[in-house]
Each structure stands twice: as C-alpha cells, then as structure tokens.
Design a protein around this motif. Structure first.
Motif, PDB file in Angstrom:
ATOM      1  N   LEU A 254     -30.219   8.584  45.977  1.00 22.13           N
ATOM      2  CA  LEU A 254     -30.206   7.127  46.092  1.00 22.13           C
ATOM      3  C   LEU A 254     -29.753   6.476  44.786  1.00 22.13           C
ATOM      4  O   LEU A 254     -28.943   5.538  44.785  1.00 22.13           O
ATOM      5  N   LEU A 255     -30.267   6.967  43.661  1.00 24.01           N
ATOM      6  CA  LEU A 255     -29.882   6.390  42.380  1.00 24.01           C
ATOM      7  C   LEU A 255     -28.430   6.715  42.035  1.00 24.01           C
ATOM      8  O   LEU A 255     -27.744   5.899  41.412  1.00 24.01           O
ATOM      9  N   ARG A 256     -27.960   7.879  42.437  1.00 23.48           N
ATOM     10  CA  ARG A 256     -26.545   8.204  42.210  1.00 23.48           C
ATOM     11  C   ARG A 256     -25.647   7.205  42.944  1.00 23.48           C
ATOM     12  O   ARG A 256     -24.673   6.686  42.382  1.00 23.48           O
ATOM     13  N   GLU A 257     -26.001   6.932  44.211  1.00 23.95           N
ATOM     14  CA  GLU A 257     -25.215   5.980  44.987  1.00 23.95           C
ATOM     15  C   GLU A 257     -25.313   4.577  44.380  1.00 23.95           C
ATOM     16  O   GLU A 257     -24.329   3.839  44.323  1.00 23.95           O
ATOM     17  N   MET A 258     -26.498   4.212  43.922  1.00 24.27           N
ATOM     18  CA  MET A 258     -26.731   2.886  43.366  1.00 24.27           C
ATOM     19  C   MET A 258     -25.949   2.662  42.069  1.00 24.27           C
ATOM     20  O   MET A 258     -25.447   1.560  41.809  1.00 24.27           O
ATOM     21  N   THR A 259     -25.854   3.701  41.251  1.00 20.71           N
ATOM     22  CA  THR A 259     -25.236   3.565  39.932  1.00 20.71           C
ATOM     23  C   THR A 259     -23.774   3.984  39.896  1.00 20.71           C
ATOM     24  O   THR A 259     -23.054   3.634  38.951  1.00 20.71           O
ATOM     25  N   GLY A 260     -23.350   4.764  40.889  1.00 19.59           N
ATOM     26  CA  GLY A 260     -21.992   5.299  40.852  1.00 19.59           C
ATOM     27  C   GLY A 260     -21.827   6.403  39.826  1.00 19.59           C
ATOM     28  O   GLY A 260     -20.702   6.702  39.389  1.00 19.59           O
ATOM     29  N   ALA A 261     -22.922   7.040  39.434  1.00 18.78           N
ATOM     30  CA  ALA A 261     -22.861   8.112  38.431  1.00 18.78           C
ATOM     31  C   ALA A 261     -22.070   9.302  38.970  1.00 18.78           C
ATOM     32  O   ALA A 261     -22.168   9.652  40.148  1.00 18.78           O
ATOM     33  N   ASP A 262     -21.296   9.921  38.092  1.00 15.42           N
ATOM     34  CA  ASP A 262     -20.549  11.103  38.503  1.00 15.42           C
ATOM     35  C   ASP A 262     -21.072  12.368  37.823  1.00 15.42           C
ATOM     36  O   ASP A 262     -20.490  13.455  37.981  1.00 15.42           O
ATOM     37  N   ARG A 263     -22.163  12.234  37.063  1.00 12.71           N
ATOM     38  CA  ARG A 263     -22.817  13.404  36.455  1.00 12.71           C
ATOM     39  C   ARG A 263     -24.315  13.152  36.460  1.00 12.71           C
ATOM     40  O   ARG A 263     -24.772  12.076  36.077  1.00 12.71           O
ATOM     41  N   ILE A 264     -25.081  14.150  36.893  1.00 10.06           N
ATOM     42  CA  ILE A 264     -26.536  14.035  36.972  1.00 10.06           C
ATOM     43  C   ILE A 264     -27.163  15.089  36.056  1.00 10.06           C
ATOM     44  O   ILE A 264     -26.875  16.284  36.183  1.00 10.06           O
ATOM     45  N   VAL A 265     -28.026  14.647  35.162  1.00 13.22           N
ATOM     46  CA  VAL A 265     -28.788  15.553  34.298  1.00 13.22           C
ATOM     47  C   VAL A 265     -30.267  15.329  34.588  1.00 13.22           C
ATOM     48  O   VAL A 265     -30.751  14.192  34.523  1.00 13.22           O
ATOM     49  N   VAL A 266     -30.993  16.396  34.935  1.00 12.73           N
ATOM     50  CA  VAL A 266     -32.408  16.250  35.261  1.00 12.73           C
ATOM     51  C   VAL A 266     -33.249  17.159  34.361  1.00 12.73           C
ATOM     52  O   VAL A 266     -32.773  18.179  33.857  1.00 12.73           O
TER      53      VAL A 266
ATOM     54  N   MET B  46     -17.271   9.310  31.271  1.00 15.66           N
ATOM     55  CA  MET B  46     -18.109   9.918  32.314  1.00 15.66           C
ATOM     56  C   MET B  46     -19.440   9.167  32.398  1.00 15.66           C
ATOM     57  O   MET B  46     -20.098   8.958  31.376  1.00 15.66           O
ATOM     58  N   LYS B  47     -19.791   8.729  33.603  1.00 21.71           N
ATOM     59  CA  LYS B  47     -21.044   7.997  33.786  1.00 21.71           C
ATOM     60  C   LYS B  47     -22.141   8.993  34.178  1.00 21.71           C
ATOM     61  O   LYS B  47     -22.098   9.601  35.241  1.00 21.71           O
ATOM     62  N   THR B  48     -23.121   9.155  33.284  1.00 21.94           N
ATOM     63  CA  THR B  48     -24.190  10.130  33.483  1.00 21.94           C
ATOM     64  C   THR B  48     -25.492   9.430  33.848  1.00 21.94           C
ATOM     65  O   THR B  48     -25.857   8.416  33.246  1.00 21.94           O
ATOM     66  N   LEU B  49     -26.187   9.978  34.824  1.00 23.94           N
ATOM     67  CA  LEU B  49     -27.514   9.517  35.215  1.00 23.94           C
ATOM     68  C   LEU B  49     -28.527  10.563  34.771  1.00 23.94           C
ATOM     69  O   LEU B  49     -28.430  11.732  35.160  1.00 23.94           O
ATOM     70  N   TYR B  50     -29.479  10.158  33.936  1.00 20.27           N
ATOM     71  CA  TYR B  50     -30.524  11.059  33.438  1.00 20.27           C
ATOM     72  C   TYR B  50     -31.819  10.781  34.208  1.00 20.27           C
ATOM     73  O   TYR B  50     -32.293   9.641  34.245  1.00 20.27           O
TER      74      TYR B  50
ATOM     75  N   LEU C 237     -22.128   0.388  28.090  1.00 22.42           N
ATOM     76  CA  LEU C 237     -21.916  -0.141  29.438  1.00 22.42           C
ATOM     77  C   LEU C 237     -23.265  -0.604  29.950  1.00 22.42           C
ATOM     78  O   LEU C 237     -24.014   0.165  30.540  1.00 22.42           O
ATOM     79  N   LEU C 238     -23.607  -1.861  29.692  1.00 19.53           N
ATOM     80  CA  LEU C 238     -24.912  -2.391  30.066  1.00 19.53           C
ATOM     81  C   LEU C 238     -24.866  -2.905  31.489  1.00 19.53           C
ATOM     82  O   LEU C 238     -24.023  -3.736  31.834  1.00 19.53           O
ATOM     83  N   THR C 239     -25.765  -2.403  32.302  1.00 20.10           N
ATOM     84  CA  THR C 239     -25.786  -2.767  33.723  1.00 20.10           C
ATOM     85  C   THR C 239     -27.203  -3.047  34.149  1.00 20.10           C
ATOM     86  O   THR C 239     -28.126  -2.331  33.774  1.00 20.10           O
ATOM     87  N   GLU C 240     -27.396  -4.092  34.932  1.00 14.73           N
ATOM     88  CA  GLU C 240     -28.708  -4.406  35.484  1.00 14.73           C
ATOM     89  C   GLU C 240     -28.750  -4.007  36.948  1.00 14.73           C
ATOM     90  O   GLU C 240     -27.751  -4.155  37.671  1.00 14.73           O
ATOM     91  N   PHE C 241     -29.906  -3.544  37.404  1.00 16.29           N
ATOM     92  CA  PHE C 241     -30.073  -3.121  38.802  1.00 16.29           C
ATOM     93  C   PHE C 241     -31.312  -3.806  39.364  1.00 16.29           C
ATOM     94  O   PHE C 241     -32.290  -3.973  38.679  1.00 16.29           O
TER      95      PHE C 241
END
Length: 303
Positions: free
Chosen positions: A228-240, A1-5, A299-303
């Motif tokens: 915008l960041l969800r679309e940019m990263t393809g994250a399928d889970r968001i934690v704020v 699961m790809k999470t965006l914090y 999973l190292l990714t540069e943006f």
C-alpha cells in the motif's frame, strides 16, 4: 531512485530499553528532512506508538497491528482497515477457548480501539492492561463496563469475573494470546486450519519467556502494508528492517531485506544483509547513510 524505508520497532528500531534513542531520532529526522520516505511496520497499536515515536517527523502513514491497518498520526485516523467476517470471529474464539488460551480481541470503530478479553486474566495480562489504561486510543471492556472506568489494582476485578463480549462481533481486526515459555502452541496449529485468516506465532521481542499466538484477517500483513505504501509513494525500491518471524512476510516484498544482528537466526538467514544490533542505532544509521548516498536532491512530499 525513490526508496521507501520500512522498519519494525521492537527489537529493531527500539533499543533494549524499548525506546528510540536520541541519536536515532536525530538521524531519522535528518533523513526525512532530506526527503527520505520512512515508515514503520509493527505489531503495536497507536496507543503505544504515539509516545514512542512522538519526536520523529514521519510524513507517511504507519503500518500498525502487523498490517491490519494504516494509521495517520497527524489526524489520528485509520485507513485500509482489515476486518474479520463474523463467522471467522466465532471460529477463532472457539479455538482459543478449546485450548484454554486466554485472548484479547481488538475491534475498531469510529477511530477507537475497543478491546475485549476472553478467558481468565493472567497476572501478565493484567499488567499489560494496566500499562495501557490511560491511552486515548483504546478502551478495554471487562465486567460489563469499560475497564478505564475502574481504579485498576483497587477494583474488584478478578481473573474469574465475567467478560462483557458482544455475541456478534463484526469489527474485529486482531486476536492475540500470550503463551509462557513454550515456542509453539496447539492453538496455533488449530488456527492454521481455519481458511482465509492469517495466524502467527513468535516470541515477544521484549519478554523472551512470552510467545504471542495471533490471528489476523487474511489480507492483513506487513507485506500488504508495504504494498500500500509503495503504491501511495510511487517508490521503486523498498528497504525493510526486522528481527522477528512476523517480519519475514515483508522481507519477501523488499528489494533489500535487512536484519539487525540480534534478530532470530531464521530471520538473519532470510536477510540480504545483517547490520549492527538494536542498541547501536544501526537502523537509523543505515537509513541516513543510504539516503545520503542515493538521494542527492531533496524531495519533500506530504501524504
């Protein structure tokens, strides 16, 4: 699961000394090195973020000015900038003027913030400006010249001096006024009547006797920045993570909304989870623990 914090800063990631502790920096960098996708969503501009966050190895753009833009720290460049139409600028200026609430007008052109002030400068506002004079990211314009060209405190600038504000402003991205003590202000109610803008009112996290009365373009919000960041990263889970009223829009976008224990009661009521307070490294500890639990492979990714 790809999470965006996504974390707020003041009152959330920043401690009572308005800093990120060494422990939080270490934990966040460890999570980022493991591949964690981490960014911030803040009302601040790059002028203060550059020093506050200099030791954190962010790979993602940062959501700045409550979502009015994304900022790439490495290139010092803005993207997805939200501007007011000039007619809305006139309406908003008229409201602040009508209710005698001095305001700062933030504009953005050529990757530089140009800031004007409408109304007399209070002592609190003068201190606010003085703390930011040396920033390479913004320029204050007062008295027919950039304020940075004056020796602040020894200059002849007074609260009654005329302010050099262009007659037509087509690059404004933010208005804010500082109201002392009162939890509300009639200017906010008037701003709320203007169509197609996004007004906010909330207590300043670091100065409890100050209430911020702000106005943003309609599309500017922490919530939209997260999208915008969800679309940019393809994250399928968001934690704020948040503590204040201006964090509530991003709570609505989150799969998991987390409040620190020092958050306002209405923020904790809207949260899915309440963790420790901002002086306990609670946000960084949660991110690292969650990353260790949910991201066994880097999973190292540069943006």
């Amino acid at each position: 699961m790809k999470t965006l914090y996504i974390t707020d800063l003041d009152g959330t990631l920043l401690d009572s000394n308005v800093a990120v502790t060494e422990q939080s920096i270490e934990m966040l960098n460890r999570a980022i090195d493991m591949g964690a996708l981490i960014s911030v969503a803040t009302a601040r501009t790059p002028a203060t973020l550059a020093s506050l966050l200099k030791n954190i190895h962010f790979r993602l753009p940062l959501i700045v000015m409550t979502g009015a833009a994304l900022w790439n720290r490495e290139s010092n460049s803005y993207s997805h900038v939200c501007h007011f139409p000039p007619d809305k600028v006139r309406e908003i200026r008229a409201v602040y003027d009508r209710y005698s609430l001095p305001s700062f007008i933030y504009t953005l052109r050529d990757n530089m913030m140009h800031i004007y002030h409408q109304g007399p400068l209070s002592d609190r506002e003068r201190a606010f400006v003085a703390e930011r004079l040396d920033s390479p990211y913004k320029t204050f314009h007062l008295c027919d010249a950039p304020l940075a060209s004056f020796n602040f405190g020894k200059s002849e600038i007074t609260s009654s001096d005329p302010i050099d504000i262009p007659e037509v402003i087509d690059d404004a991205i933010l208005f804010f006024g500082m109201q002392q003590t009162a939890p509300d202000h009639p200017a906010f109610e008037a701003l709320a009547q203007i169509r197609h803008i996004n007004p906010m009112i909330y207590p300043d996290a670091n100065t409890p006797d100050i209430t911020m009365v702000e106005a943003f373009p309609q599309e500017a919000s922490k919530r939209n920045g997260i999208r915008l960041l969800r679309e940019m990263t393809g994250a399928d889970r968001i934690v704020v993570f948040g503590d204040n009223r201006n964090d509530l829009p991003m709570f609505e976008e989150a799969d998991l909304a987390v409040a620190v224990s020092n958050a306002l009661p209405e923020v904790k009521d809207k949260a899915d989870l309440v963790i420790g307070n901002h002086d306990e490294n609670a946000v960084a500890a949660f991110i690292l623990e969650d990353t260790l639990k949910n991201s066994p492979a880097p999973l190292l990714t540069e943006f």
